[in-house]
Design a protein around this motif. Sequence first.
Motif, PDB file in Angstrom:
ATOM      1  N   ASP A  37       0.823  -1.213   0.000  1.00  0.00           N
ATOM      2  CA  ASP A  37       0.000   0.000   0.000  1.00  0.00           C
ATOM      3  C   ASP A  37       0.854   1.258   0.000  1.00  0.00           C
ATOM      4  OD1 ASP A  37      -2.286  -1.495  -0.076  1.00  0.00           O
ATOM      5  OD2 ASP A  37      -2.810  -1.217   2.040  1.00  0.00           O
ATOM      6  N   THR A  38       2.016   1.187   0.662  1.00  0.00           N
ATOM      7  CA  THR A  38       2.946   2.318   0.652  1.00  0.00           C
ATOM      8  C   THR A  38       3.413   2.610  -0.770  1.00  0.00           C
ATOM      9  OG1 THR A  38       3.703   1.858   2.905  1.00  0.00           O
ATOM     10  CG2 THR A  38       5.191   3.119   1.500  1.00  0.00           C
ATOM     11  N   VAL A  39       3.773   1.568  -1.493  1.00  0.00           N
ATOM     12  CA  VAL A  39       4.233   1.756  -2.868  1.00  0.00           C
ATOM     13  C   VAL A  39       3.082   2.224  -3.758  1.00  0.00           C
ATOM     14  CG1 VAL A  39       5.376   0.661  -4.831  1.00  0.00           C
ATOM     15  CG2 VAL A  39       6.004  -0.002  -2.512  1.00  0.00           C
ATOM     16  N   ARG A  40       1.873   1.711  -3.505  1.00  0.00           N
ATOM     17  CA  ARG A  40       0.727   2.151  -4.294  1.00  0.00           C
ATOM     18  C   ARG A  40       0.462   3.642  -4.099  1.00  0.00           C
ATOM     19  NH1 ARG A  40      -0.658  -3.329  -4.287  1.00  0.00           N
ATOM     20  NH2 ARG A  40      -0.900  -3.520  -2.043  1.00  0.00           N
ATOM     21  N   SER A  41       0.526   4.104  -2.856  1.00  0.00           N
ATOM     22  CA  SER A  41       0.320   5.538  -2.632  1.00  0.00           C
ATOM     23  C   SER A  41       1.449   6.364  -3.238  1.00  0.00           C
ATOM     24  CB  SER A  41       0.201   5.838  -1.133  1.00  0.00           C
ATOM     25  OG  SER A  41      -1.155   5.932  -0.745  1.00  0.00           O
ATOM     26  N   ALA A  42       2.671   5.856  -3.154  1.00  0.00           N
ATOM     27  CA  ALA A  42       3.791   6.560  -3.786  1.00  0.00           C
ATOM     28  C   ALA A  42       3.557   6.695  -5.288  1.00  0.00           C
ATOM     29  CB  ALA A  42       5.103   5.839  -3.507  1.00  0.00           C
ATOM     30  N   ALA A  43       3.010   5.649  -5.911  1.00  0.00           N
ATOM     31  CA  ALA A  43       2.700   5.720  -7.340  1.00  0.00           C
ATOM     32  C   ALA A  43       1.595   6.739  -7.603  1.00  0.00           C
ATOM     33  CB  ALA A  43       2.289   4.342  -7.857  1.00  0.00           C
ATOM     34  N   ASP A  44       0.552   6.707  -6.773  1.00  0.00           N
ATOM     35  CA  ASP A  44      -0.565   7.628  -6.970  1.00  0.00           C
ATOM     36  C   ASP A  44      -0.143   9.083  -6.778  1.00  0.00           C
ATOM     37  OD1 ASP A  44      -2.167   5.451  -7.418  1.00  0.00           O
ATOM     38  OD2 ASP A  44      -3.064   5.435  -5.416  1.00  0.00           O
ATOM     39  N   LEU A  45       0.818   9.312  -5.859  1.00  0.00           N
ATOM     40  CA  LEU A  45       1.280  10.671  -5.568  1.00  0.00           C
ATOM     41  C   LEU A  45       2.521  11.051  -6.372  1.00  0.00           C
ATOM     42  CD1 LEU A  45       0.868  10.630  -1.677  1.00  0.00           C
ATOM     43  CD2 LEU A  45      -0.673  11.653  -3.357  1.00  0.00           C
ATOM     44  N   VAL A  46       3.019  10.113  -7.189  1.00  0.00           N
ATOM     45  CA  VAL A  46       4.215  10.313  -8.010  1.00  0.00           C
ATOM     46  C   VAL A  46       5.406  10.727  -7.137  1.00  0.00           C
ATOM     47  CG1 VAL A  46       5.029  11.177 -10.227  1.00  0.00           C
ATOM     48  CG2 VAL A  46       2.594  11.138  -9.771  1.00  0.00           C
ATOM     49  N   LEU A  47       5.575  10.035  -6.012  1.00  0.00           N
ATOM     50  CA  LEU A  47       6.757  10.215  -5.177  1.00  0.00           C
ATOM     51  C   LEU A  47       7.840   9.257  -5.667  1.00  0.00           C
ATOM     52  CD1 LEU A  47       5.144  10.341  -1.618  1.00  0.00           C
ATOM     53  CD2 LEU A  47       6.044  12.264  -2.923  1.00  0.00           C
TER      54      LEU A  47
END
Length: 566
Positions: A37-47
Motif C-alpha cells: 500500500d505504501t508503494v501504491r500511494s507513492a505511485a498515486d502521488l508520483v513520489l
Amino acid sequence: MLDDFIHEPRIAYFSMEIALRNEIPTYSGGLGVLAGDTVRSAADLVLPLVAVSLVSRAGYFRQAIDAQGRQVEQAAVWEPRKWAKPLDAKIAVNIEGRAVWIGAWLYVLDGYLGGRQPVLLLDTDLDENQPEDREITHYLYGGDDVYRFKQEIVLGIGGVRLLQALGFRIRQYHMNEGHSALLGLELLRRYAYPPGDLRPGELPYDLPRVRALCNFTTHTPVEAGHDRFSYALAQRMLGTTVELATLKHLAGEDSLNMTRLALNLSEYVNGVAKRHAEISNTMFPGYRVHAVTNGVPPFTWTSEPFRKLYDHYLPSWCHEPEQLVRVDCCIPDDAIWDAHLQAKQTLIEQVRARTGVALQPEVPILGFARRMTAYKRPDLLFADLERLKAVARQHAFQIVLAGKAHPHDEGGKRLIEQLHAQARALEGVVPVVYLPDYDMDIAQALVAGVDLWLNTPLRPFEASGTSGMKAAFNGVPNLSVLDGWWVEGCIEGVTGWAIGNAVGADDGDARALYDKLEQVVLPLYYGYSGDPGGWIKVMKGAISKNASYFNSHRMMRRYATEAYIR
C-alpha cells in the motif's frame, strides 16, 4: 524499462514482504500489505520511490481447511517471469566465507492515475550459487535462524549493493521493520574513515552520515517480537563485514538485535500509531520515536460502487481523500445505502461460490479477518456461546471469518479449529462462515461487503492495524478494542463503537462486546433505536471522519515532509 526510474534520486523502501497483487504471494499479512500500500500511494502521488524485497518464489502458503476445521498448508509457488522482468545486474555478498550471487526481477507497480513505481525482487536462485544458497530467497519466513539471517543479509546488504549496480541514486533508505537493518552495515562499510583519520575510541565509520541517510519504521510493540541473532551466528555468517566491537556497540551486547541496530543507524524513527509510538518510546528509552499512523490507499481498497459514488459527488477524492469530510452533506443517504448493498451482494456471491453457504442480504454481517494468532483473539466473539445465541435471537446476524495461522504457530492453528467447532455449535441460530486462503481478493470483498468490522486484540499488542481503515472507505463502521489506530479513530457512536476501555482488564471485553452488540449496535442497524437513519449516519461518520484521515496518501505526505526531506 529501468531507464525510466534511474534519472532522479529515489527513496529506497526495504521490506521483507510486500503485497503487490493477489497472484504474487510475496506477503504473509499486515506488514506486507502495508508495504504494498505504501508503494501504491507513492505511485498515486508520483513520489520517487524504489521498493526492495525478496522474490519469495515459494511464497507463503495456500490455506485449505479439512473436515475437522484444521488448517492444511499447501505450496504457493509462483513464476516471477510471468509478472516481472529479469535484470542484468548481479552482485555478490559474503555468507559463511563464500560468495552468494544475487540477481533481481523488476516489477512495475502502476498507480491509478498513471504513476509508476519500480519494485526490485531479490533472487539467489542463480546458476552461480550452491544448491543451498539458491533457496535463500525461496521461502517467506521459512526455516530456522540460520536461514532467516541469510535472508536478512541478502535483503539488507545485497539490496544496497544491487541498487548501486543498477544505477539508482538513493537519497534516503527506509527500513520497514528491522529485517533490513543490515543495510546500515553496508552503508557503514561504504563510509568508513581511513585508519589514519581516527582518534582513540572512535568508531571507524562516518556514523552521522549513515544515520542521515536512514529512516526506520518499527511495527512491534512487544520486546520478544524483534529479531535477534547470536553473535556466534552473526560472525560465522558475516565474517569481517563489521568488527564485532562495532556491531555490539550498535546492536546490543548480548545478541544482535535488529531493531536496536536500526534504531542506532537511523536519524528518523517512527511507530505506526500514536499509542504505538508511546509504547515504543517506553520500550526504547533514549530514542525519539515519532508517530506516523498507518493508512490505506483510497483507490485500492474502495469497492467499485463506492468509487463511482465518490467520483460523482467528490471528483477529487482519490487524490485528496480529505475531500471525504464532505460526505455528510454532499451524498444522499439512499446513495450510500445503495452502494453498500451492491458491495454486500458481491460478498454474498463470493461466499456462496467459495463455501456453498447462502447468506441473507437483509441480515447484518459481522466481519473478522486477520492473522490467526492468540493476541488477535479471534475467539473473543465466541467466548460465551449461550450469550451469543441470546443476542442473535433478539437481533439476527451473520458472521464471516477469514485468516491464516503461521505454519509454526500451533496455538493459532488450534484457534482456527476451535472457531470451526464453535461455528458448528451455533448452527441454526447464527450462520458462521470461514473463508479459507485469506488473500487480497477476499480482503477487498470483506471490508466492503460486511455491515460491521470487528477487531478484538489484546491491548497493547495491536501496533496499528489497517483492515478497519479499509472498511471505513466503504462506509463500514468498526466495533473494536481501543488499541492501535482505533484509539485515534473511534468517536463513539459516530465512526463506530469501542469494546471496553482504552486501559483496564481484558477479561471484561467479551461481556462488553455482547452488551454493545445487544444494546446499541444491532438495535441501531434494525432501526429499533427510534432513529431510522441512524445507521447511515454512522456509515457516513466512518467515511468522513476515518477514511478522510486514515489513508496512506496522508501517511506518505508525512513521511515525505518529516523523514525524507531533511
